[in-house]
Design a protein around this motif. Structure first.
Motif, mmCIF file in Angstrom:
data_model
loop_
_atom_site.group_PDB
_atom_site.id
_atom_site.type_symbol
_atom_site.label_atom_id
_atom_site.label_comp_id
_atom_site.label_asym_id
_atom_site.label_seq_id
_atom_site.Cartn_x
_atom_site.Cartn_y
_atom_site.Cartn_z
ATOM 1 N N LEU A 33 0.832 -1.196 0.000
ATOM 2 C CA LEU A 33 0.000 0.000 0.000
ATOM 3 C C LEU A 33 0.873 1.254 0.000
ATOM 4 N N GLN A 34 1.921 1.223 0.793
ATOM 5 C CA GLN A 34 2.853 2.351 0.855
ATOM 6 C C GLN A 34 3.514 2.571 -0.512
ATOM 7 N N LYS A 35 3.946 1.502 -1.154
ATOM 8 C CA LYS A 35 4.551 1.600 -2.486
ATOM 9 C C LYS A 35 3.547 2.177 -3.479
ATOM 10 N N ASN A 36 2.301 1.731 -3.375
ATOM 11 C CA ASN A 36 1.249 2.218 -4.257
ATOM 12 C C ASN A 36 1.046 3.721 -4.076
ATOM 13 N N VAL A 37 1.010 4.171 -2.834
ATOM 14 C CA VAL A 37 0.814 5.592 -2.550
ATOM 15 C C VAL A 37 1.986 6.411 -3.095
ATOM 16 N N LEU A 38 3.205 5.927 -2.876
ATOM 17 C CA LEU A 38 4.371 6.655 -3.379
ATOM 18 C C LEU A 38 4.362 6.736 -4.902
ATOM 19 N N ALA A 39 3.979 5.658 -5.569
ATOM 20 C CA ALA A 39 3.898 5.669 -7.035
ATOM 21 C C ALA A 39 2.854 6.685 -7.498
ATOM 22 N N ARG A 40 1.725 6.720 -6.817
ATOM 23 C CA ARG A 40 0.676 7.681 -7.166
ATOM 24 C C ARG A 40 1.176 9.119 -6.984
ATOM 25 N N LEU A 41 1.862 9.361 -5.871
ATOM 26 C CA LEU A 41 2.355 10.715 -5.604
ATOM 27 C C LEU A 41 3.401 11.146 -6.625
ATOM 28 N N ARG A 42 4.238 10.227 -7.046
ATOM 29 C CA ARG A 42 5.224 10.549 -8.092
ATOM 30 C C ARG A 42 4.523 10.892 -9.416
ATOM 31 N N ARG A 43 3.487 10.132 -9.726
ATOM 32 C CA ARG A 43 2.721 10.397 -10.945
ATOM 33 C C ARG A 43 2.066 11.777 -10.861
ATOM 34 N N ILE A 44 1.498 12.088 -9.707
ATOM 35 C CA ILE A 44 0.858 13.389 -9.502
ATOM 36 C C ILE A 44 1.894 14.504 -9.623
ATOM 37 N N GLU A 45 3.060 14.272 -9.046
ATOM 38 C CA GLU A 45 4.145 15.254 -9.142
ATOM 39 C C GLU A 45 4.482 15.531 -10.618
ATOM 40 N N GLY A 46 4.539 14.494 -11.419
ATOM 41 C CA GLY A 46 4.794 14.662 -12.854
ATOM 42 C C GLY A 46 3.677 15.441 -13.536
ATOM 43 N N GLN A 47 2.442 15.156 -13.140
ATOM 44 C CA GLN A 47 1.311 15.887 -13.711
ATOM 45 C C GLN A 47 1.391 17.373 -13.358
ATOM 46 N N ILE A 48 1.775 17.664 -12.123
ATOM 47 C CA ILE A 48 1.898 19.059 -11.683
ATOM 48 C C ILE A 48 2.969 19.769 -12.507
ATOM 49 N N ARG A 49 4.097 19.114 -12.704
ATOM 50 C CA ARG A 49 5.154 19.710 -13.536
ATOM 51 C C ARG A 49 4.657 19.955 -14.956
ATOM 52 N N GLY A 50 3.872 19.010 -15.450
ATOM 53 C CA GLY A 50 3.289 19.172 -16.782
ATOM 54 C C GLY A 50 2.376 20.384 -16.845
ATOM 55 N N ILE A 51 1.589 20.580 -15.818
ATOM 56 C CA ILE A 51 0.688 21.737 -15.762
ATOM 57 C C ILE A 51 1.512 23.024 -15.707
ATOM 58 N N GLN A 52 2.571 23.027 -14.921
ATOM 59 C CA GLN A 52 3.440 24.208 -14.865
ATOM 60 C C GLN A 52 3.980 24.539 -16.257
ATOM 61 N N GLY A 53 4.412 23.502 -16.973
ATOM 62 C CA GLY A 53 4.912 23.698 -18.330
ATOM 63 C C GLY A 53 3.835 24.247 -19.249
ATOM 64 N N MET A 54 2.617 23.743 -19.102
ATOM 65 C CA MET A 54 1.506 24.227 -19.921
ATOM 66 C C MET A 54 1.267 25.710 -19.683
ATOM 67 N N VAL A 55 1.325 26.115 -18.409
ATOM 68 C CA VAL A 55 1.126 27.526 -18.074
ATOM 69 C C VAL A 55 2.242 28.374 -18.688
ATOM 70 N N LEU A 56 3.478 27.924 -18.534
ATOM 71 C CA LEU A 56 4.618 28.653 -19.096
ATOM 72 C C LEU A 56 4.534 28.762 -20.620
ATOM 73 N N GLN A 57 3.991 27.733 -21.268
ATOM 74 C CA GLN A 57 3.875 27.726 -22.728
ATOM 75 C C GLN A 57 2.640 28.479 -23.217
ATOM 76 N N GLY A 58 1.800 28.926 -22.284
ATOM 77 C CA GLY A 58 0.604 29.679 -22.655
ATOM 78 C C GLY A 58 -0.484 28.816 -23.273
ATOM 79 N N LYS A 59 -0.582 27.579 -22.853
ATOM 80 C CA LYS A 59 -1.607 26.664 -23.377
ATOM 81 C C LYS A 59 -3.001 27.174 -23.020
#
Length: 120
Positions: A33-59
Motif C-alpha cells: 500500500l505504501q509503495k502504491n501511494v508513493l507511485a501515485r504521488l510521483r505520478r501526480i508530481e509529474g502531472q503538476i510539472r506538466g501543468i506548470q509547463g503548460m502555463v509557461l507555454q501559454g496553453k
C-alpha cells in the motif's frame, strides 16, 4: 486459579498469536500500500510539472483546467489509499493492545481522523 480463568488466558494468548501472525502478513500488505501511494504521488508530481509547463507555454485555459481536474481526482484517490493504510495500522494497534482503555483511545483517534477526512 480455576479452569475458567485458565481457559480465558489461553484463549487470549491464542488471539494475540493470531493477531501477530496477521500483523506479519498485514505488514506486507501495508508495504504494498505504501509503495502504491508513493507511485501515485510521483505520478501526480509529474502531472503538476506538466501543468506548470503548460502555463509557461501559454496553453489554453481549458486544457490546463482539464489537467488540474485530473490531478485533483488523483489526489482524492491517493488520500483514500492513505486513509486505508491509516485505518489498518490503527486497527492493528488496537487489536494488539492488552489495555482496553488504550484500545478505546486508539478507536477515538481513528474516528476523529476519519470524520475529518469525510468532512473534507
Amino acid at each position: 486459579m480455576n479452569s475458567l480463568s485458565g481457559d480465558s488466558q489461553e484463549m487470549q494468548g491464542k488471539a494475540r498469536r493470531k493477531t501477530k501472525d496477521a500483523t506479519s502478513s498485514g505488514q506486507e500488505q501495508l508495504d504494498d500500500l505504501q509503495k502504491n501511494v508513493l507511485a501515485r504521488l510521483r505520478r501526480i508530481e509529474g502531472q503538476i510539472r506538466g501543468i506548470q509547463g503548460m502555463v509557461l507555454q501559454g496553453k489554453e485555459c481549458e486544457d490546463i483546467l482539464i489537467q488540474v481536474k485530473a490531478v485533483s481526482s488523483a489526489l482524492k484517490s491517493t488520500s483514500r489509499q492513505i486513509l486505508k493504510r491509516y485505518l489498518k495500522v490503527c486497527h492493528t494497534k488496537a487489536m494488539e493492545s492488552a489495555d482496553s482503555e488504550m484500545a478505546y483511545k486508539q478507536l477515538e483517534e481513528t474516528v476523529k481522523v476519519l470524520t475529518h477526512f469525510i468532512e473534507g
